[in-house]
Structures are given as structure tokens and as C-alpha cells.
Motif scaffolding. Structure first.
Motif, PDB file in Angstrom:
ATOM      1  N   PRO A 140       0.933  -1.036  -0.003  1.00 51.09           N
ATOM      2  CA  PRO A 140      -0.010   0.102  -0.130  1.00 51.09           C
ATOM      3  C   PRO A 140       0.865   1.213   0.079  1.00 51.09           C
ATOM      4  O   PRO A 140       1.671   1.375   0.516  1.00 51.09           O
ATOM      5  CB  PRO A 140      -0.723   0.004   1.284  1.00 51.09           C
ATOM      6  N   GLY A 141       0.354   2.277  -0.722  1.00 51.30           N
ATOM      7  CA  GLY A 141       1.209   3.341  -0.786  1.00 51.30           C
ATOM      8  C   GLY A 141       2.614   3.485  -1.570  1.00 51.30           C
ATOM      9  O   GLY A 141       3.514   4.190  -1.364  1.00 51.30           O
ATOM     10  N   GLY A 142       2.705   2.125  -2.481  1.00 47.35           N
ATOM     11  CA  GLY A 142       3.823   1.961  -3.017  1.00 47.35           C
ATOM     12  C   GLY A 142       5.069   1.621  -2.073  1.00 47.35           C
ATOM     13  O   GLY A 142       6.210   1.423  -2.699  1.00 47.35           O
ATOM     14  N   LYS A 143       4.757   1.179  -0.704  1.00 49.72           N
ATOM     15  CA  LYS A 143       5.935   0.677   0.170  1.00 49.72           C
ATOM     16  C   LYS A 143       6.249  -0.492  -0.334  1.00 49.72           C
ATOM     17  O   LYS A 143       5.638  -1.403  -0.812  1.00 49.72           O
ATOM     18  CB  LYS A 143       5.377   0.703   1.550  1.00 49.72           C
ATOM     19  N   LYS A 144       7.779  -0.620  -0.337  1.00 50.97           N
ATOM     20  CA  LYS A 144       8.362  -2.050  -0.822  1.00 50.97           C
ATOM     21  C   LYS A 144       8.312  -2.970   0.397  1.00 50.97           C
ATOM     22  O   LYS A 144       8.847  -2.598   1.342  1.00 50.97           O
ATOM     23  CB  LYS A 144       9.921  -1.754  -1.199  1.00 50.97           C
ATOM     24  N   LEU A 145       7.612  -4.013   0.001  1.00 51.49           N
ATOM     25  CA  LEU A 145       7.920  -5.202   1.210  1.00 51.49           C
ATOM     26  C   LEU A 145       8.668  -6.589   0.603  1.00 51.49           C
ATOM     27  O   LEU A 145       8.375  -6.865  -0.728  1.00 51.49           O
ATOM     28  CB  LEU A 145       6.312  -5.748   1.509  1.00 51.49           C
ATOM     29  N   SER A 146       9.292  -7.222   1.432  1.00 55.29           N
ATOM     30  CA  SER A 146       9.963  -8.272   0.974  1.00 55.29           C
ATOM     31  C   SER A 146       9.803  -9.496   2.085  1.00 55.29           C
ATOM     32  O   SER A 146       9.525  -9.168   3.146  1.00 55.29           O
ATOM     33  CB  SER A 146      11.515  -7.905   0.753  1.00 55.29           C
ATOM     34  N   TYR A 147       9.991 -10.618   1.233  1.00 53.21           N
ATOM     35  CA  TYR A 147       9.903 -11.783   2.123  1.00 53.21           C
ATOM     36  C   TYR A 147      10.716 -12.827   1.376  1.00 53.21           C
ATOM     37  O   TYR A 147      11.151 -12.969   0.305  1.00 53.21           O
ATOM     38  CB  TYR A 147       8.538 -12.253   2.278  1.00 53.21           C
ATOM     39  N   SER A 148      11.066 -13.762   2.230  1.00 49.35           N
ATOM     40  CA  SER A 148      12.057 -14.919   2.163  1.00 49.35           C
ATOM     41  C   SER A 148      11.246 -15.914   1.108  1.00 49.35           C
ATOM     42  O   SER A 148       9.942 -16.357   1.626  1.00 49.35           O
ATOM     43  CB  SER A 148      12.753 -15.562   3.169  1.00 49.35           C
ATOM     44  N   SER A 149      11.581 -16.512   0.217  1.00 46.79           N
ATOM     45  CA  SER A 149      11.151 -17.492  -0.683  1.00 46.79           C
ATOM     46  C   SER A 149      12.012 -18.697  -1.096  1.00 46.79           C
ATOM     47  O   SER A 149      13.162 -18.409  -1.333  1.00 46.79           O
ATOM     48  CB  SER A 149      10.431 -17.027  -2.003  1.00 46.79           C
ATOM     49  N   VAL A 150      11.396 -19.942  -0.879  1.00 45.80           N
ATOM     50  CA  VAL A 150      12.014 -21.078  -1.544  1.00 45.80           C
ATOM     51  C   VAL A 150      11.531 -21.880  -2.444  1.00 45.80           C
ATOM     52  O   VAL A 150      10.412 -22.053  -2.455  1.00 45.80           O
ATOM     53  CB  VAL A 150      12.458 -21.874  -0.110  1.00 45.80           C
ATOM     54  N   ALA A 151      12.030 -21.738  -3.688  1.00 45.37           N
ATOM     55  CA  ALA A 151      11.619 -22.507  -4.920  1.00 45.37           C
ATOM     56  C   ALA A 151      11.882 -24.025  -5.120  1.00 45.37           C
ATOM     57  O   ALA A 151      12.939 -24.249  -4.925  1.00 45.37           O
ATOM     58  CB  ALA A 151      11.915 -21.533  -6.367  1.00 45.37           C
ATOM     59  N   VAL A 152      10.680 -24.711  -5.388  1.00 43.04           N
ATOM     60  CA  VAL A 152      11.024 -26.089  -5.699  1.00 43.04           C
ATOM     61  C   VAL A 152      10.565 -26.325  -7.007  1.00 43.04           C
ATOM     62  O   VAL A 152       9.205 -26.461  -7.131  1.00 43.04           O
ATOM     63  CB  VAL A 152      10.058 -26.921  -4.435  1.00 43.04           C
ATOM     64  N   ALA A 153      11.382 -26.614  -7.802  1.00 41.75           N
ATOM     65  CA  ALA A 153      11.045 -26.970  -9.257  1.00 41.75           C
ATOM     66  C   ALA A 153      10.420 -28.190  -9.376  1.00 41.75           C
ATOM     67  O   ALA A 153       9.513 -28.281 -10.251  1.00 41.75           O
ATOM     68  CB  ALA A 153      12.352 -26.548 -10.236  1.00 41.75           C
ATOM     69  N   ASN A 154      10.889 -29.108  -8.788  1.00 37.84           N
ATOM     70  CA  ASN A 154      10.530 -30.654  -8.927  1.00 37.84           C
ATOM     71  C   ASN A 154      10.033 -31.132  -7.555  1.00 37.84           C
ATOM     72  O   ASN A 154      10.646 -31.298  -6.376  1.00 37.84           O
ATOM     73  CB  ASN A 154      11.859 -31.522  -9.313  1.00 37.84           C
TER      74      ASN A 154
END
Length: 249
Positions: free
Chosen positions: A194-208
Motif C-alpha cells: 500500500p502506498g508504493g511501500k516496498k515489502l520483501s519476504y523470503s521464498s524457497v522455490a522447488v521446481a521438482n
């Protein structure tokens, strides 16, 4: 002539006596007027003093009432703050207690890689072990995102490609299922809030999906199975899945 002179003298004396009497009467009246004026001034001052005393007393009572009201408001505010503090403390205690319960059944650290170790590239031969917290409802969207925590209590998004939301949701049990994940890829996802505020979070990708194995707490008969088998899909490995744009998440 002598008699006339005596009469004139008597008249003069009588006139002077009358004038003196008149003067004395006038002086007496003036004295009475001054006395009356002094009494009136004294009465006026007493009235003013009484009025001032009443006004000061009224102001004092008003200030006391305002002070009492302010103290009452401050006391109520303090009670509310204390209540919020107690509630927050209880919530924190519950969260800490709940978190301890979440990480209580993790295997030992020698066979359990954490999110921070994955991010740093440490112990690459050890699988990432996670507890499923919730499965995000995103029908028809790729990837399927599962909120997890590791043995250290760090939370992150576990993104599955080539998996179906419904079948994956049937295979795992939130707050119970432990997964062992190999070939995982860490990334920090940044989105606009909201309001253009940058938010970040950790992500772990599992392709298989076959790289994620249910260690415990899964649905009936799923323990020891990979999510590729649990979701009932023929596994199609996508080499580009790990590098897909975070916009899909």
C-alpha cells in the motif's frame, strides 16, 4: 437710641446664633452623609469581596472537577494500556509457545538444514527440513505457495511448480506436516505494498515436487512419499522454474 441699639445688638446676636446653629446642622448633615457614604463603600467592598470569594471558590471547584476528570481519564487510559500490554504479552506468550510446539518435532540439526544455511549456501548436502504452516488458496495460479517455518522458527514461502493446489493440500496437514526438501533455491522477493511501500519476504522455490518428501504428519499413507507422488501428477521438471519472475507469487 440706647434701646434701639440694644435691639439691634440682640438681633445681631440672634442672627449669629441662628447662623451658627445652621452651620452646625449643616456640618452634622455632612458628617452623617460622609458616614453613610463610608458605610455604603464598606458594604460595596464586602459585596465585591464576597463575589470574588464565590468566583474563586467556583473556579477552584471547576479546576478540582477538571483535575478529577483528567485523573479519571488518565486512570482509564492507564488501565486500557495495561490491558493492551497484558493482552500483547499473553499473545506473545501464546506465539512463543505455539512456535515452540511447531519446532518441537524437528529432527536433529545434523540432518536438518535451516533457511539461513540455504541462503548462505552452507551444508548443501543436507536437505532443508520445514514444517507446513498453511497452504495459500490460489486456485489455478503458479506456483503453489505453502507458508512454512524451519527448525530455527524462521518463516518463509515454499513455492512449488508442477504441482496441483488441491492435491497438494490433501497431502499435507497444516501445523503438523514435516517436509524434507532437496534441490531448493532461495530468493528474496520484493513486492509493492500500500502506498508504493516496498515489502520483501523470503521464498524457497522447488521446481521438482519429487524433491520434497513428507517426513511426518502428512495425510494417511503419505509419510515417506514425495509430493510428486502425493499430488498424483506425472512429474515434469522445469529447469527455468527456479528463475521465474516473482510477480507470479
Amino acid at each position: 437710641a440706647t434701646k434701639k441699639g440694644e435691639e439691634e445688638e440682640a438681633a445681631r446676636i440672634a442672627g449669629e446664633a441662628a447662623a451658627a446653629a445652621l452651620k452646625a446642622e449643616k456640618a452634622k448633615e455632612e458628617e452623617a452623609a460622609r458616614k453613610l457614604e463610608a458605610e455604603l463603600e464598606e458594604a460595596r467592598q464586602k459585596v465585591e469581596l464576597a463575589t470574588k470569594i464565590r468566583e474563586e471558590e467556583a473556579e477552584r471547584q471547576r479546576l478540582l472537577a477538571e483535575a478529577a476528570k483528567s485523573q479519571k481519564a488518565e486512570a482509564a487510559k492507564g488501565r486500557k494500556a495495561k490491558l493492551r500490554e497484558d493482552q500483547t504479552e499473553k499473545k506473545c506468550e501464546l506465539k512463543v509457545k505455539r512456535l515452540k510446539e511447531l519446532v518441537a518435532d524437528f529432527p536433529g540439526s545434523e540432518v536438518c538444514r535451516t533457511l539461513k544455511e540455504l541462503q548462505a549456501g552452507d551444508r548443501s548436502s543436507v536437505p532443508l527440513v520445514v514444517k507446513v504452516v498453511s497452504v495459500l488458496e490460489r486456485p489455478g495460479e503458479v506456483p503453489v505457495i505453502v507458508i512454512c517455518c524451519d527448525s530455527s522458527g524462521d518463516f518463509f514461502a515454499l513455492s512449488f511448480y508442477n504441482a496441483e493446489l488441491q492435491k497438494l493440500g490433501q497431502a499435507v496437514v497444516p501445523m503438523k506436516t514435516l517436509l524434507s526438501v532437496s534441490q531448493a533455491s532461495f530468493r528474496q522477493v520484493t513486492v509493492s505494498g500500500p502506498g508504493g511501500k516496498k515489502l520483501s519476504y523470503s521464498s524457497v522455490a522447488v521446481a521438482n515436487p519429487a524433491d520434497a518428501v513428507i517426513l511426518s504428519g502428512g495425510s494417511a499413507g503419505s509419510t515417506g512419499s514425495s509430493l510428486a507422488l502425493a499430488t498424483g501428477r506425472s512429474m515434469v521438471y522445469s529447469t527455468g522454474a527456479e528463475n521465474r519472475s516473482a510477480e507470479n507469487e
